[in-house]
Scaffold this active site. Structure first.
Site, PDB file in Angstrom:
ATOM      1  N   LYS A  39      -1.723  82.882  22.211  1.00 57.92           N
ATOM      2  CA  LYS A  39      -0.777  81.722  22.583  1.00 57.92           C
ATOM      3  C   LYS A  39      -1.782  80.721  21.433  1.00 57.92           C
ATOM      4  CE  LYS A  39      -2.776  79.695  26.533  1.00 57.92           C
ATOM      5  NZ  LYS A  39      -2.376  79.639  27.889  1.00 57.92           N
ATOM      6  N   ARG A 137       2.818  74.127  38.454  1.00 57.19           N
ATOM      7  CA  ARG A 137       3.612  73.987  36.895  1.00 57.19           C
ATOM      8  C   ARG A 137       4.745  75.223  37.252  1.00 57.19           C
ATOM      9  NH1 ARG A 137      -0.169  75.589  32.509  1.00 57.19           N
ATOM     10  NH2 ARG A 137      -0.250  77.416  33.170  1.00 57.19           N
ATOM     11  N   TYR A 263     -19.944  53.954  12.121  1.00 51.48           N
ATOM     12  CA  TYR A 263     -18.858  52.346  12.450  1.00 51.48           C
ATOM     13  C   TYR A 263     -19.506  52.358  13.747  1.00 51.48           C
ATOM     14  CZ  TYR A 263     -15.699  54.722   9.164  1.00 51.48           C
ATOM     15  OH  TYR A 263     -14.612  55.020   8.013  1.00 51.48           O
ATOM     16  N   MET A 311     -14.225  60.878  10.352  1.00 56.62           N
ATOM     17  CA  MET A 311     -12.838  61.762   9.797  1.00 56.62           C
ATOM     18  C   MET A 311     -13.644  63.017   8.804  1.00 56.62           C
ATOM     19  SD  MET A 311      -9.246  61.362   8.023  1.00 56.62           S
ATOM     20  CE  MET A 311      -8.672  59.873   9.342  1.00 56.62           C
TER      21      MET A 311
END
Ligand code: PLP
Length: 375
Positions: A39, A137, A263, A311
């Site tokens: 997957k 689940r 930042y 980023m």
């Protein structure tokens, strides 16, 4: 040492992958089938390249999360059994017929719906019954499994091919896993000869024996050479890493002691510091959680990440390093000379798990396949 023009890339070692498959297959007890879980683009390694190797090595079945992934495998080869692990949306039911897939059934409603689908197309739908033994689940609650199994057996247009469950804590709670096993065994029919019975994922490989009624194992992470927990399953299958993660140095410069950088001014330089700016950031899959915490490998040495991962760029400290030039190779996960940062270490530092790390390497990052002649 690095492909030209790449600022950030993942290297997929197909030779290591092929060796891992052989080792896992050799470690399986006789008669235990290998269900390969591919997957999420084969855990970020690239579905076509990985599935092709699996087809060559002869796994018994593929397992995927959804019908789109299943269709991708079907286009690569007819005849391979493909199990869809997640619930189908109602409008996806048709794919089961179009692509000859095996569905997972957890509820009486699903059984009714799929039987009606089979009837409408005058065919029989293959299903695995999933039993909830405590994961909470998917699956029918174990105490109600017999009723749902009877419904499936009575449905003319359904063929019950297998029964399975999923362990919630196979890596860290043997007592609860044992309880789940007992609940599962109790919910199975007396005669399981014609059924595929499976419960274990990578973390369970160590505890499989030829005596148990389990005759299949669903292996995901281990194929890619990452132990699901420290020292797990490695006694049986000595796997090696397939995935490594790389970037480059964009530029270097020196800043004075006392400067608050990045930042949010999240790092204060304690000394005159030589930094390098790496050409990768969170948009490539370096978790922001590694800000001021992680390190990378440059020329075989560890260099700490300073301030926030941004980023497209990441700042590292190279004050103690020899000459560093723009373009130099930096390893985020993998080996540089004798130093290694494993996917497990990288994930732990980022407060996450290797499964998420692999899925978080973004589309911007090219996968470079090595170690195999035919690609
Ligand atoms: C993803 C998944 C697996 C594979 O788990 P690994 O820990 O990666 O081996 C097995 N079973 C189910 C139901 C899954 O969703």
């Amino acid at each position: 040492m690095h492909p030209p023009h790449h600022r950030c890339w993942a290297e997929i070692d197909l030779a290591a992958f092929e060796r891992n498959l052989k080792r896992i297959q050799a470690a399986l007890p006789d008669g235990v089938r290998y269900v390969s879980v591919v997957k999420a683009d084969a855990y970020g390694h690239g579905m076509p390249q990985i599935v092709r190797r699996l087809m060559q090595s002869g796994v018994d079945c593929f397992a995927v999360a959804n019908v789109k992934e299943a269709a991708d495998i079907r286009h690569m080869g007819k005849g391979w059994p493909i199990l869809v692990l997640s619930p189908l949306l109602p409008e996806e039911d048709r794919f089961l017929i179009d692509y000859d897939l095996i569905a997972t059934v957890s509820t009486p409603e699903e059984a009714t719906r799929l039987n009606a689908l089979g009837k409408a197309h005058n065919t029989v739908i293959k299903v695995h019954l999933k039993i909830d033994t405590g994961m909470g689940r998917l699956g029918v609650w174990h105490e109600e499994a017999t009723t749902l199994r009877a419904q499936i057996n009575a449905a003319v247009h359904l063929h019950l091919e297998g029964i399975y469950t999923h362990f919630s804590s196979a890596d860290n709670d043997p007592a609860f896993t044992q309880l789940q096993r007992e609940r599962f065994l109790k919910a199975l029919p007396e005669d399981t000869d014609d059924l595929i019975i499976h419960a274990d994922n990578s973390a369970g490989l160590d505890t499989l024996s030829a005596e148990s009624p389990f005759n299949a194992v669903r292996v995901g992470l281990l194929q890619f050479g990452i132990p699901p927990y420290p020292n797990s399953a490695l006694g049986r299958a000595k796997v090696e890493p397939v995935f490594s993660f790389h970037t480059r140095v964009g530029l270097t410069k020196t800043l004075p002691a006392g400067t608050d950088i990045s930042y949010g001014r999240t790092h204060q330089l304690q000394r005159d510091t030589k930094i390098a700016i790496l050409t990768a950031g969170y948009a490539d899959g370096i978790p922001i959680e590694l800000s001021n915490k992680g390190s990378v490998l440059l020329h075989g040495e560890r260099c700490p990440i300073l301030g926030r991962v941004t980023m497209d760029q990441t700042i590292i400290d190279i004050t103690d390093m020899g000459t560093v030039e723009p373009g130099d190779h930096v390893v985020l996960i993998g080996q540089s000379d004798s130093a290694t940062i494993s996917a497990s270490e990288f994930s732990e530092t980022a407060s996450t798990i290797p499964w998420e790390t692999l899925c978080s390497v973004t589309k911007r990052v090219p996968r470079v396949y090595v170690g195999s002649r035919e690609i």
